[in-house]
Design an enzyme around this catalytic site. Structure first.
Site, PDB file in Angstrom:
ATOM      1  NE  ARG A  53      -2.783  -0.154   3.325  1.00  0.00           N
ATOM      2  CZ  ARG A  53      -2.965   0.765   4.474  1.00  0.00           C
ATOM      3  NH1 ARG A  53      -3.580   1.905   4.126  1.00  0.00           N
ATOM      4  NH2 ARG A  53      -2.340   0.552   5.384  1.00  0.00           N
ATOM      5  CE  LYS A 107      -7.476 -19.202  10.771  1.00  0.00           C
ATOM      6  NZ  LYS A 107      -6.296 -18.934  11.570  1.00  0.00           N
ATOM      7  CG  HIS A 138      -1.801 -23.643   7.842  1.00  0.00           C
ATOM      8  ND1 HIS A 138      -2.357 -22.626   8.774  1.00  0.00           N
ATOM      9  CD2 HIS A 138      -0.423 -24.202   8.488  1.00  0.00           C
ATOM     10  CE1 HIS A 138      -1.739 -22.761  10.059  1.00  0.00           C
ATOM     11  NE2 HIS A 138      -0.816 -23.484   9.952  1.00  0.00           N
ATOM     12  CE  LYS A 153       0.016 -27.819  10.703  1.00  0.00           C
ATOM     13  NZ  LYS A 153       1.375 -27.175  10.937  1.00  0.00           N
ATOM     14  CD  GLU A 164      -0.612 -22.038  18.210  1.00  0.00           C
ATOM     15  OE1 GLU A 164       0.332 -21.635  17.440  1.00  0.00           O
ATOM     16  OE2 GLU A 164      -1.718 -21.518  18.570  1.00  0.00           O
ATOM     17  CG  ASP A 180      -6.018 -17.902  15.572  1.00  0.00           C
ATOM     18  OD1 ASP A 180      -6.115 -17.247  14.491  1.00  0.00           O
ATOM     19  OD2 ASP A 180      -5.046 -18.177  16.298  1.00  0.00           O
ATOM     20  CG  HIS A 205      -6.057 -24.673  12.060  1.00  0.00           C
ATOM     21  ND1 HIS A 205      -6.114 -24.270  10.733  1.00  0.00           N
ATOM     22  CD2 HIS A 205      -5.266 -23.484  12.525  1.00  0.00           C
ATOM     23  CE1 HIS A 205      -5.488 -23.105  10.302  1.00  0.00           C
ATOM     24  NE2 HIS A 205      -5.121 -22.659  11.488  1.00  0.00           N
ATOM     25  CE  LYS A 256      -2.298 -17.930  19.317  1.00  0.00           C
ATOM     26  NZ  LYS A 256      -1.514 -18.655  18.208  1.00  0.00           N
TER      27      LYS A 256
END
Ligand code: BG6
Length: 481
Positions: free
Chosen positions: A46, A140, A170, A174, A208, A227, A232, A330
């Site tokens: 941008r 996503k 994604h 995998k 994670e 998220d 997923h 997380k």
């Protein structure tokens, strides 16, 4: 095998995903000779200063990935940086000129917030940049609930057909996720026992160690449910549970996936309190280092969840009565993702008299990361001529030792699939909408019953309520080894 010549346009090219994943994936493919000579990558920025700045950022990133200098240079030769503002159609002229008039496959990767999906597609159409083979790739999360996902899908469908719309998750790229289909449908052993007859419970964990990273703006609005779970985890669950498609082809696989999503029992009203747990990490110790809690990282108070656990069930012939436990968060103790399938115990033990404390049930673990592979827990006799002793041991098949081939990053596979025109590992609009239809009432329930996230210590396995969710049913979470 090389893909057909293409032009790939990336919107949001200066963003975290593009730099961390997309450019490195494309550079790997380039290094392997999969990208034909005349193909180009057009990065949309941008700000004018990014015209020069972006190639430097990309080069730094590729260096970090360990690509040799000549490979980085070869990749940069393919890269054209173009200035355009997604919201201003009058700025699309430079892109049109840069693309020129070719018959190369033209794909547009919208690595942007979902609010920009509709304007970008509309502005591409207005600027007459789309060709009859053009594809659009939507990252996503697709919207933030069912209504917004439908709105995006409808608006995109008015411009491009479903067959040229690629909704990316994604996790589907995998290796172990793809291997799930091979494991199930290329081996008779498991398929025969893949049902409530033999399976006691299924656990899907995506843990994670990272925290907020530099994504506060997006993540705090979205929360972990949107998220990670809506996409997923639900994709993992769906692929785990589908009926055998008649062939490995996009239409057949997606039809089966949609059936599973439709059979997922809704969690609504008071059941939200009973079957779901929200968590948010507080401060803690990780790798001997003190880490801040979520709201300290944010710098303001927030009720966004960074952890979700859910107990669900699929109401169909195959799965009725099998609890499926999902857990993701997380700042958890370890980075590991897996599907753990616990089979029913033997009906009667013949090994009394102190041979073993108990006969552990067989457990199949499909490990996504790290150490991707498959493990099968079996009960074994301890060698020796004394008293018979029976203990659990693992058959352990790891990708790294079973194969010499490099395991590609998920995006490497998915990006080339788009150019080849293979939608098998992408989500149909019905899948995305059905997943939102299941997730929305849970989020609504959290609000209705003021279910604020339970605090958990960074570096732990989540709030104690998540342990309670499974233990009150006489089971426990599978520990990573
Ligand atoms: C992304 C999420 O889709 O997946 C991130 O937005 C998350 O929050 C990431 O960290 C996890 O992906 P992976 O491949 O590292 O498991």
């Amino acid at each position: 095998t090389p893909v057909p010549p293409f032009d790939l346009v990336i919107f949001g090219a200066g963003g975290d995903l593009a730099l961390r994943k997309l450019f490195p994936a494309l550079a790997q493919r380039n290094r392997e000779g999969v990208l034909p000579e005349e193909s180009r990558i057009l990065a949309i920025v941008r700000k004018p200063e990014d015209l020069e700045g972006l190639p430097k950022q990309v080069a730094n990133r590729l260096n970090e990935e360990g690509l040799a200098a000549e490979q980085v240079a070869a990749f940069l030769r393919r890269l054209t940086v173009v200035q355009a503002d997604a919201l201003k159609p009058e700025t699309f002229g430079a892109l049109k000129t840069a693309l020129g008039d070719t018959d190369r496959v033209r794909s547009f990767y919208l690595s942007t917030p979902p609010e920009l999906f509709i304007p970008i597609c509309q502005n591409l159409a207005k600027a007459d940049i789309l060709t009859p083979t053009s594809r659009v790739i939507l990252e996503k999360p697709l919207g933030h609930n069912l209504a917004s996902a439908r709105e995006i899908n409808d608006a995109v469908a008015a411009i491009l057909p479903e067959s040229r719309t690629y909704r990316i998750d994604h996790y589907l790229g995998k290796e172990t996720v793809q291997n799930l289909l091979v494991l199930r449908f290329a081996n008779t052993l498991f398929e025969r026992s893949w049902s409530s007859r033999d399976i006691d419970n299924v656990q899907i964990t995506v843990a994670e160690t990272v925290g907020l990273e530099s994504r506060a703006g997006y993540y705090d609005k979205a929360g972990h449910m949107r998220d990670m779970v809506q996409n997923h985890l639900m994709q993992l669950l769906t692929l785990f549970a589908i009926e055998p498609p008649n062939m490995l082809e996009a239409g057949a696989v997606r039809d089966e996936k949609i059936k599973v999503l439709k059979a997922l029992r809704p969690i609504v009203g008071p059941d939200v309190q009973r079957y779901t747990v929200r968590g948010q990490y507080g401060p803690g110790q990780m790798d001997g280092q003190r880490v801040r809690g979520y709201t300290d990282e944010l710098g303001y108070a927030s009720n966004t969840e960074t952890f979700v656990a859910i107990r669900c069930e699929i109401d169909n012939w195959r799965w009725a009565g099998v609890p499926i436990y999902l857990r993701t968060g997380k700042r958890m103790a370890q980075r590991y993702s897996e599907i753990a399938v616990t089979f029913k115990p033997v009906p009667h033990s013949i090994f009394g008299g102190g041979s073993c404390d108990r006969l552990d049930a067989n457990r199949l673990v499909i490990r996504l990361q790290p150490n991707d592979g498959v493990q099968l827990q079996l009960m074994m006799k301890v060698p020796g001529s004394g008293r018979l002793k029976v203990v659990p041991r693992q058959l352990d098949l790891r990708y790294s030792t079973a194969f010499d081939e490099r395991t590609p990053d998920a995006y490497e596979r998915l990006l080339t699939d788009v150019i080849r025109g293979d939608q098998t590992l992408f989500m149909h609009r019905d899948e995305v909408e059905q997943a939102w239809a299941w997730v929305d009432p849970i989020i609504a329930g959290w609000q209705e019953y003021s279910l604020h996230p339970h605090r958990y210590t960074a570096g732990s396995w989540g709030p104690s309520q998540a342990i309670g969710l499974i233990e009150r049913e006489g089971r426990s979470w599978a520990d990573p080894d």
